[in-house]
Design a protein around this motif. Structure first.
Motif, short mmCIF file in Angstrom:
data_model
loop_
_atom_site.label_atom_id
_atom_site.label_comp_id
_atom_site.label_asym_id
_atom_site.label_seq_id
_atom_site.Cartn_x
_atom_site.Cartn_y
_atom_site.Cartn_z
N ASN A 197 31.68 51.29 52.64
CA ASN A 197 32.97 50.78 53.08
C ASN A 197 33.17 49.37 52.53
O ASN A 197 32.58 48.42 53.04
N ASN A 198 33.96 49.25 51.49
CA ASN A 198 34.25 47.94 50.91
C ASN A 198 35.72 47.89 50.51
O ASN A 198 36.08 48.15 49.36
N PRO A 199 36.60 47.56 51.45
CA PRO A 199 38.04 47.56 51.15
C PRO A 199 38.44 46.60 50.05
O PRO A 199 39.50 46.76 49.44
N GLN A 200 37.60 45.59 49.78
CA GLN A 200 37.95 44.59 48.77
C GLN A 200 37.78 45.10 47.35
O GLN A 200 38.31 44.52 46.42
N GLU A 201 37.02 46.18 47.18
CA GLU A 201 36.76 46.69 45.83
C GLU A 201 37.40 48.07 45.71
O GLU A 201 36.76 49.10 45.93
N LYS A 202 38.67 48.09 45.38
CA LYS A 202 39.47 49.31 45.47
C LYS A 202 38.91 50.45 44.63
O LYS A 202 38.88 51.61 45.08
N LYS A 203 38.46 50.18 43.43
CA LYS A 203 37.98 51.25 42.56
C LYS A 203 36.69 51.85 43.07
O LYS A 203 36.41 53.04 42.86
N GLN B 107 35.58 51.66 46.45
CA GLN B 107 35.68 51.33 47.87
C GLN B 107 34.70 52.12 48.74
O GLN B 107 34.06 51.55 49.63
N TYR B 108 34.56 53.40 48.50
CA TYR B 108 33.73 54.25 49.36
C TYR B 108 32.51 54.77 48.61
O TYR B 108 31.50 54.10 48.51
N GLN C 49 30.59 52.59 46.16
CA GLN C 49 29.54 51.66 46.59
C GLN C 49 28.16 52.30 46.48
O GLN C 49 27.20 51.67 46.05
N ARG D 40 37.30 59.79 37.25
CA ARG D 40 36.72 58.53 37.73
C ARG D 40 35.20 58.65 37.76
O ARG D 40 34.65 59.56 38.38
#
Length: 245
Positions: free
Chosen positions: A104-110, A112-113, A116, A150
């Motif tokens: 969970n990293n909302p700051q890194e859109k590409k 994000q889930y 990571q 992706r």
């Protein structure tokens, strides 16, 4: 050895008794409050060790050990990979690495889930090659959400781990395909008609599971939108003579 992973949907201090009823050795809890906010009921067993990591004191990852197990964050931990924590587990029959996961990293859109975790398996690849390891947690991911163009989608991650003989114990135990799971671990907005499977326990070839269980909607809907994944392992330790940390 019994490991449980559960996204508790916050306020774990009020829900721990439902998990501890399964007598786990290690519990990985997502959306767990920080240690300063944790106060368990007096009649619950105290963990022999615990680790918490996160930026929000209301919602981080808590890892709790019982029955003599001890936990230590590995020196190679990269805090930029949110929130994936490599932990050296000792005190059992053998030492191993546990990667506690809440992708969970909302700051890194590409990334994000699942992105990571994709970055994490590459960052920790050297450790994966030579150590018994378990990845347990809320991956926020499933093959049904793959974006084929992706890099690092769920299917890519599963293949990367499988190439290193690390597999989802749920999928092995129930003979399921990724994206076609019969046992959902998450119900969107707690609605029974919106089920998904997004919580996992991947284990290296050194382990053999003897029991895998997913909590039911009826038993857990009042506590969280996620259901616990409960795994009991045998100790196999095949092809592992030395440990490299």
């Amino acid at each position: 050895m019994k490991i449980i992973t559960w996204n508790c949907n916050m306020a774990y201090r009020n829900k721990a008794q439902f998990i501890l009823a399964f007598q786990p050795d290690i519990v990985v809890v997502q959306e767990c409050e920080s240690p300063e906010r944790l106060k368990f009921a007096d009649d619950l067993p105290e963990p022999t060790d615990m680790i918490w990591h996160g930026e929000n004191p209301h919602k981080g990852v808590g890892v709790f050990a019982y029955n003599g197990y001890k936990l230590k964050i590995h020196r190679s931990h990269n805090p930029d990979l949110k929130t994936i924590i490599p932990i050296k587990v000792t005190g059992g029959d053998r030492d191993f690495l546990l990667f506690a996961v809440w992708a969970n990293n909302p700051q890194e859109k590409k990334f994000q889930y699942v992105g990571q975790i994709w970055k994490a398996v590459h960052h920790y690849e050297r450790l994966l090659k030579r150590n018994p390891s378990i990845w347990a947690g809320d991956f926020n991911s499933n093959a049904i959400w793959d974006k084929p163009k992706r890099e690092g989608n769920h299917t890519h991650l599963v293949k990367f781990l499988a190439d290193r003989k690390i597999h989802s114990v749920y999928h092995q135990h129930y003979k399921q395909q990724h994206g076609l799971e019969a046992h959902p671990t998450y119900f969107l907005y707690r609605h029974q008609d919106k089920p998904y499977h997004m919580d996992y326990c991947f284990a290296s070839m050194h382990f053999e599971s003897e029991h895998v269980e997913v909590g039911t909607y009826e038993d857990w809907r009042n506590h969280s939108d996620h259901k616990p994944l409960i795994v009991r392992f045998k100790y196999m330790w095949r092809h592992c003579r030395h440990f490299y940390y």
